[in-house]
Write a protein that holds these residues in place. Structure first.
Motif, PDB file in Angstrom:
ATOM      1  N   UNK A  36       0.832  -1.200   0.000  1.00 54.53           N
ATOM      2  CA  UNK A  36       0.000   0.000   0.000  1.00 54.53           C
ATOM      3  C   UNK A  36       0.870   1.256   0.000  1.00 54.53           C
ATOM      4  N   UNK A  37       0.414   2.257  -0.738  1.00 59.24           N
ATOM      5  CA  UNK A  37       1.132   3.521  -0.850  1.00 59.24           C
ATOM      6  C   UNK A  37       0.239   4.643  -0.293  1.00 59.24           C
ATOM      7  N   UNK A  38       0.361   4.951   0.992  1.00 60.56           N
ATOM      8  CA  UNK A  38      -0.546   5.922   1.609  1.00 60.56           C
ATOM      9  C   UNK A  38      -0.401   7.343   1.086  1.00 60.56           C
ATOM     10  N   UNK A  39       0.697   7.650   0.387  1.00 59.95           N
ATOM     11  CA  UNK A  39       0.868   9.008  -0.123  1.00 59.95           C
ATOM     12  C   UNK A  39       0.469   9.149  -1.593  1.00 59.95           C
ATOM     13  N   UNK A  40      -0.010   8.054  -2.219  1.00 58.15           N
ATOM     14  CA  UNK A  40      -0.515   8.124  -3.596  1.00 58.15           C
ATOM     15  C   UNK A  40      -2.018   7.917  -3.513  1.00 58.15           C
ATOM     16  N   UNK A  41      -2.772   9.004  -3.550  1.00 59.42           N
ATOM     17  CA  UNK A  41      -4.206   8.931  -3.261  1.00 59.42           C
ATOM     18  C   UNK A  41      -5.039   9.681  -4.289  1.00 59.42           C
ATOM     19  N   UNK A  42      -6.308   9.292  -4.352  1.00 60.21           N
ATOM     20  CA  UNK A  42      -7.324  10.037  -5.089  1.00 60.21           C
ATOM     21  C   UNK A  42      -8.547  10.159  -4.183  1.00 60.21           C
ATOM     22  N   UNK A  43      -9.417  11.102  -4.508  1.00 60.05           N
ATOM     23  CA  UNK A  43     -10.652  11.295  -3.755  1.00 60.05           C
ATOM     24  C   UNK A  43     -11.808  11.450  -4.727  1.00 60.05           C
ATOM     25  N   UNK A  44     -12.466  10.355  -5.070  1.00 57.60           N
ATOM     26  CA  UNK A  44     -13.639  10.467  -5.958  1.00 57.60           C
ATOM     27  C   UNK A  44     -14.670  11.447  -5.409  1.00 57.60           C
ATOM     28  N   UNK A  45     -14.800  11.456  -4.082  1.00 60.95           N
ATOM     29  CA  UNK A  45     -15.593  12.471  -3.387  1.00 60.95           C
ATOM     30  C   UNK A  45     -14.720  13.047  -2.285  1.00 60.95           C
ATOM     31  N   UNK A  46     -14.940  14.291  -1.919  1.00 58.27           N
ATOM     32  CA  UNK A  46     -14.133  14.933  -0.888  1.00 58.27           C
ATOM     33  C   UNK A  46     -14.198  14.127   0.414  1.00 58.27           C
ATOM     34  N   UNK A  47     -13.053  13.757   0.927  1.00 62.19           N
ATOM     35  CA  UNK A  47     -12.985  13.003   2.169  1.00 62.19           C
ATOM     36  C   UNK A  47     -13.030  11.498   1.987  1.00 62.19           C
ATOM     37  N   UNK A  48     -13.371  11.039   0.789  1.00 59.10           N
ATOM     38  CA  UNK A  48     -13.444   9.601   0.500  1.00 59.10           C
ATOM     39  C   UNK A  48     -12.122   9.194  -0.161  1.00 59.10           C
ATOM     40  N   UNK A  49     -11.140   8.902   0.679  1.00 57.90           N
ATOM     41  CA  UNK A  49      -9.765   8.715   0.199  1.00 57.90           C
ATOM     42  C   UNK A  49      -9.512   7.260  -0.203  1.00 57.90           C
ATOM     43  N   UNK A  50      -8.890   7.105  -1.353  1.00 58.21           N
ATOM     44  CA  UNK A  50      -8.477   5.788  -1.850  1.00 58.21           C
ATOM     45  C   UNK A  50      -7.002   5.855  -2.193  1.00 58.21           C
ATOM     46  N   UNK A  51      -6.225   4.896  -1.681  1.00 59.85           N
ATOM     47  CA  UNK A  51      -4.797   4.927  -2.005  1.00 59.85           C
ATOM     48  C   UNK A  51      -4.414   3.810  -2.969  1.00 59.85           C
ATOM     49  N   UNK A  52      -3.312   4.052  -3.679  1.00 58.31           N
ATOM     50  CA  UNK A  52      -2.807   3.083  -4.645  1.00 58.31           C
ATOM     51  C   UNK A  52      -2.281   1.849  -3.915  1.00 58.31           C
ATOM     52  N   UNK A  53      -2.537   0.701  -4.492  1.00 57.53           N
ATOM     53  CA  UNK A  53      -2.081  -0.560  -3.904  1.00 57.53           C
ATOM     54  C   UNK A  53      -1.750  -1.537  -5.012  1.00 57.53           C
TER      55      UNK A  53
END
Length: 225
Positions: A36-53
């Motif tokens: 898991x890469x906690x610093x590579x993220x997107x937010x489809x909605x504000x606050x709904x964080x998904x990280x690259x894995x």
């Protein structure tokens, strides 16, 4: 394989901030790793964080080939977010070694695909899905029961009831849309701790979700059945 995969991640040079988790099944015959890469993220909605894995598998019993799969982890519910496109995964013959340079290139390509997912997921939020559409979709895919008679359509009613329950929960949180339906599927594939062999069950369910997403029934949700 574990050491070589981590070496490939380092060679990809996408981030130095990552965690590695290794799970085994069947007395060590099967292995799945997740990075898991906690610093590579997107937010489809504000606050709904998904990280690259990325996840990778191997086995001693030859049941699982060595695979390297680009995916994601939705932090709000710890759903493993699978991708339907073939470019997200690579499979190789059983070997003690992997091409580190080639695997590193796959990891970098996986990051590009991860950011592209954000566009697709936001699009799904605008696609309305009713309870009737969700039920019909599940009947044609994840809850479709095998039948010896090719023309006869059978449904695993227990599976359908479980999926519809998850769908209702996701719909309540995310709205009646295709994004909620996708999250219902990924919740179902990720949360397998109550089953006899959770790791194998999760792998099998993820494959079923990918198949469902690649079916005409998932595409037709944006039109009409």
């Amino acid at each position: 394989i574990i050491d070589h995969t981590i070496e490939a991640v380092k060679a990809a040079n996408i981030s130095r901030d990552y965690t590695v988790k290794i799970k085994t099944a069947d007395n060590g015959a099967k292995m799945r790793g997740e990075i898991n890469f906690p610093d590579i993220t997107i937010q489809p909605r504000v606050g709904d964080i998904t990280n690259f894995r990325i996840s990778f598998t191997n086995s001693y019993d030859a049941s699982w080939s060595f695979s390297l799969i680009s995916a994601a982890l939705r932090l709000i519910c710890l759903n493993g977010m699978v991708r339907p496109d073939a470019t997200a995964s690579s499979r190789f013959k059983h070997t003690a070694n992997i091409n580190v340079e080639g695997a590193a290139a796959k990891v970098r390509h996986g990051v590009d695909g991860f950011f592209e997912e954000n566009v697709r997921w936001k699009h799904w939020m605008g696609i309305n899905v009713s309870d009737e559409m969700a039920e019909l979709f599940f009947k044609h895919t994840l809850s479709k029961a095998p039948s010896l008679q090719q023309l006869k359509f059978k449904t695993n009613e227990k599976q359908l009831e479980n999926l519809l329950g998850i769908w209702r929960n996701e719909k309540a949180a995310l709205g009646p849309n295709k994004w909620a339906l996708y999250n219902a599927m990924t919740y179902w594939s990720t949360h397998t701790s109550e089953l006899r062999n959770p790791l194998v069950a999760s792998m099998n369910r993820e494959a079923q979700v990918v198949s469902a997403m690649n079916s005409k029934h998932f595409t037709q949700l944006e039109g009409a059945y």
